[in-house]
Design an enzyme around this catalytic site. Structure first.
Site, mmCIF file in Angstrom:
data_model
loop_
_atom_site.group_PDB
_atom_site.id
_atom_site.type_symbol
_atom_site.label_atom_id
_atom_site.label_comp_id
_atom_site.label_asym_id
_atom_site.label_seq_id
_atom_site.Cartn_x
_atom_site.Cartn_y
_atom_site.Cartn_z
ATOM 1 N N GLU A 254 1.060 -1.201 0.128
ATOM 2 C CA GLU A 254 -0.128 -0.026 -0.202
ATOM 3 C C GLU A 254 0.860 1.243 0.064
ATOM 4 O O GLU A 254 0.490 2.190 -0.610
ATOM 5 C CB GLU A 254 -0.916 0.239 1.295
ATOM 6 C CG GLU A 254 -2.023 -1.106 1.014
ATOM 7 C CD GLU A 254 -3.062 -1.203 -0.031
ATOM 8 O OE1 GLU A 254 -3.533 0.258 -0.228
ATOM 9 O OE2 GLU A 254 -3.009 -1.845 -0.624
ATOM 10 N N TRP A 257 2.006 1.679 -3.707
ATOM 11 C CA TRP A 257 0.894 2.231 -4.327
ATOM 12 C C TRP A 257 0.989 3.698 -4.102
ATOM 13 O O TRP A 257 0.705 4.556 -5.056
ATOM 14 C CB TRP A 257 -0.605 1.570 -3.867
ATOM 15 C CG TRP A 257 -1.072 0.619 -4.582
ATOM 16 C CD1 TRP A 257 -1.094 -0.752 -3.941
ATOM 17 C CD2 TRP A 257 -1.446 0.464 -6.098
ATOM 18 N NE1 TRP A 257 -1.625 -1.546 -5.301
ATOM 19 C CE2 TRP A 257 -1.925 -0.574 -6.434
ATOM 20 C CE3 TRP A 257 -1.665 1.582 -6.958
ATOM 21 C CZ2 TRP A 257 -2.382 -1.093 -7.395
ATOM 22 C CZ3 TRP A 257 -2.382 1.283 -8.045
ATOM 23 C CH2 TRP A 257 -2.846 -0.089 -8.421
ATOM 24 N N TRP A 285 -21.007 11.675 -19.879
ATOM 25 C CA TRP A 285 -21.417 11.696 -18.457
ATOM 26 C C TRP A 285 -22.952 12.096 -18.541
ATOM 27 O O TRP A 285 -23.097 13.219 -19.059
ATOM 28 C CB TRP A 285 -20.369 12.558 -17.702
ATOM 29 C CG TRP A 285 -19.093 11.941 -17.545
ATOM 30 C CD1 TRP A 285 -18.042 12.643 -18.080
ATOM 31 C CD2 TRP A 285 -18.494 10.955 -17.201
ATOM 32 N NE1 TRP A 285 -16.880 11.941 -18.175
ATOM 33 C CE2 TRP A 285 -17.171 11.031 -17.434
ATOM 34 C CE3 TRP A 285 -19.026 9.633 -16.476
ATOM 35 C CZ2 TRP A 285 -16.258 9.829 -17.086
ATOM 36 C CZ3 TRP A 285 -18.120 8.667 -16.061
ATOM 37 C CH2 TRP A 285 -16.748 8.851 -16.214
ATOM 38 N N ASN A 320 -11.052 2.352 3.026
ATOM 39 C CA ASN A 320 -10.539 2.157 1.710
ATOM 40 C C ASN A 320 -11.328 1.041 0.872
ATOM 41 O O ASN A 320 -11.567 1.449 -0.367
ATOM 42 C CB ASN A 320 -8.855 1.648 1.757
ATOM 43 C CG ASN A 320 -8.485 1.727 0.445
ATOM 44 O OD1 ASN A 320 -8.355 2.992 -0.142
ATOM 45 N ND2 ASN A 320 -8.089 0.870 -0.220
ATOM 46 N N TRP A 338 -16.033 11.152 -12.973
ATOM 47 C CA TRP A 338 -15.149 10.856 -11.810
ATOM 48 C C TRP A 338 -14.561 12.131 -11.144
ATOM 49 O O TRP A 338 -14.468 12.390 -10.023
ATOM 50 C CB TRP A 338 -13.957 9.858 -12.226
ATOM 51 C CG TRP A 338 -13.155 10.418 -13.237
ATOM 52 C CD1 TRP A 338 -13.188 10.331 -14.682
ATOM 53 C CD2 TRP A 338 -11.900 11.401 -13.077
ATOM 54 N NE1 TRP A 338 -12.049 10.931 -14.980
ATOM 55 C CE2 TRP A 338 -11.307 11.784 -14.087
ATOM 56 C CE3 TRP A 338 -11.230 11.774 -11.846
ATOM 57 C CZ2 TRP A 338 -9.973 12.403 -14.192
ATOM 58 C CZ3 TRP A 338 -10.048 12.412 -11.865
ATOM 59 C CH2 TRP A 338 -9.555 12.881 -13.031
ATOM 60 N N TRP A 361 -9.294 7.447 -7.888
ATOM 61 C CA TRP A 361 -10.634 7.880 -8.414
ATOM 62 C C TRP A 361 -10.682 7.400 -10.032
ATOM 63 O O TRP A 361 -11.661 6.819 -10.540
ATOM 64 C CB TRP A 361 -10.997 9.273 -8.545
ATOM 65 C CG TRP A 361 -11.795 9.664 -7.164
ATOM 66 C CD1 TRP A 361 -11.375 9.881 -5.905
ATOM 67 C CD2 TRP A 361 -13.305 9.451 -7.174
ATOM 68 N NE1 TRP A 361 -12.485 10.109 -5.319
ATOM 69 C CE2 TRP A 361 -13.657 9.524 -5.924
ATOM 70 C CE3 TRP A 361 -14.292 8.945 -8.190
ATOM 71 C CZ2 TRP A 361 -15.076 9.427 -5.473
ATOM 72 C CZ3 TRP A 361 -15.381 8.670 -7.891
ATOM 73 C CH2 TRP A 361 -15.803 9.063 -6.603
#
Length: 432
Positions: A254, A257, A285, A320, A338, A361
């Site tokens: 993590e 990441w 959208w 998360n 988004w 996102w």
């Protein structure tokens, strides 16, 4: 005299640039700037992040005063503050830790030019990551766009000495003697105390050792809550990596990441505003404002989504696993851009970090680098069965769940899924 500029490194211990400044042999005067260019973009006068920063600065100020020095805290545009300081103090160098976000890079470029024009060096150091900028590249010399090979390259390049703490706390005898100064109050910078406290990190051996087994269960207090402290630098990334190496490789992944997303934003700053994958830059959208507000308020009729949004609104935190579910629901089920969700999280999360927020996102939307495939769409009800089957987390945040007061689902998930797939396929066809 040299200036040390605190930014995302609000600690005296294990601080790279502070250690280098103190080793320079010149007296060091610490500075923090409440950047008005950033503050004016914050809409909530009770923003908990500003309260947390102010509390942390107050503690740093007290520690420095005990050593006969001080913490200068100024409010304004960095260029203007720096110009004023150049008139007040005989500065020879400015030390700071590097920041990689687009705004920060522009700010530092401008400050560098300003200082060089006065013959003053602006010295930046790596502190908030183990690997920065161009330190982890493919064999072809390009930035990684897929996490797993980046992670493998990160681990191959890592040596334990890279997590050795800097001795900054042992070097504080090099501080500039200075009479006491007064910190501006929250009111002085246009804010008021927040009601939401920043959680203390939970770095117990039990939490870290069980992290890979319990991290997806939002009803448990089974995560480190470290993210806001990494964001503002009250804990060093080197300390975090040392703990991960000792206790849990999943937790280390993590942290990797986080660095993956940072290098993506550094190399592709346009991804903060535009979908990374060009084939998804033409999605039609729906972005219905009333539906967006229901999502914001946690009144969608999908209990895990609603619980997550209510937790975020009440605490500035969201688990998360739940972040992935609520993001997928907004983008795929409601077909809302988004960027709307990213901006909402940016205004609410205590641990808001642009690289991770944008990266996650875009991952959920299927539009980013190494994102989940666009056709992978979380089923909110299936996620409940997997991760909150006893509804403990849901009932904590949605007390009316299971009663007539709880709203019906605002969309049919199967129909919404088909609608999203059609919109994504249409965008792909547009770019062919």
């Amino acid at each position: 005299m040299v200036l040390f500029w605190f930014r995302r490194d609000l600690r005296l211990h294990d601080n790279s640039a502070l250690s280098h400044a103190l080793a320079s042999g010149q007296p060091v005067l610490p500075l923090f700037i409440f950047d008005s260019d950033i503050l004016t973009k914050l809409s909530d006068p009770h923003d908990a992040r500003i309260t947390f920063i102010h509390q942390t600065l107050t503690s740093l100020h007290q520690q420095l005063e005990q050593r006969g020095s001080t913490l200068l805290v100024r409010h304004g545009r960095p260029l203007e503050v720096m110009a004023q300081l150049l008139q007040e103090y005989p500065l020879q160098e400015v030390y700071t830790n590097r920041d990689y976000e687009p705004y920060a890079r522009l700010r530092d470029s401008e400050v560098t030019k300003q200082l060089l024009g006065k013959g003053i060096a602006f010295r930046g150091y790596k502190d908030q990551v183990i690997f920065e900028q161009d330190e982890i590249l493919t064999k072809g010399g390009t930035p990684y766009k897929v996490y797993t090979p980046y992670k493998n390259a990160w681990k191959s390049a890592f040596t334990e000495s890279m997590a050795t703490p800097y001795p900054s706390e042992e070097q504080l005898h090099g501080l500039q003697p200075h009479p006491a100064t007064t910190l501006p109050t929250l009111a002085d910078i246009g804010f008021a105390a927040a009601e939401i406290p920043t959680p203390s990190p939970s770095l117990s051996e039990t939490v870290l050792r069980q992290y890979d087994k319990t991290r997806n269960l939002p009803a448990l207090d089974a995560t480190s809550r470290l993210s806001p402290h990494l964001r503002f630098g009250t804990v060093s990334v080197r300390q975090a990596v040392q703990l991960a190496l000792q206790h849990n490789d999943t937790w280390l992944q993590e942290l990797i990441w986080r660095e993956f997303f940072m290098q993506l934003l550094f190399h592709f700053p346009e991804s903060a505003e535009e979908s990374f994958a060009q084939k998804f830059r033409h999605i039609d959208w729906r972005s219905n404002e009333k539906e967006f507000q229901l999502w914001c308020d946690g009144k969608t009729g999908f209990p895990l989504v609603d619980a997550g949004m209510r937790e975020l609104n009440a605490t500035g935190f969201m688990h998360n696993r739940v972040r992935m579910v609520v993001a997928s629901f907004l983008v795929k089920d409601l077909l809302i851009d988004w960027r709307w969700g990213e901006a909402y999280f940016a205004g609410k999360l205590l641990d808001y970090e642009q690289a991770s927020n944008v990266g996650n996102w875009q991952w959920a939307a299927g539009t980013g680098a190494d994102a989940q495939p666009y056709f992978r769409i979380f089923n909110p009800d299936s996620q409940v069965k997997k991760f909150d089957k006893d509804h403990r987390y849901i009932k904590r945040w949605v007390p009316e769940f299971g009663t007539s007061a709880y709203p019906a689902p605002m969309v049919d998930h199967a129909e919404a899924r088909d609608r999203a797939l059609a919109a994504y396929k249409k965008s792909i066809a547009y770019t062919l």
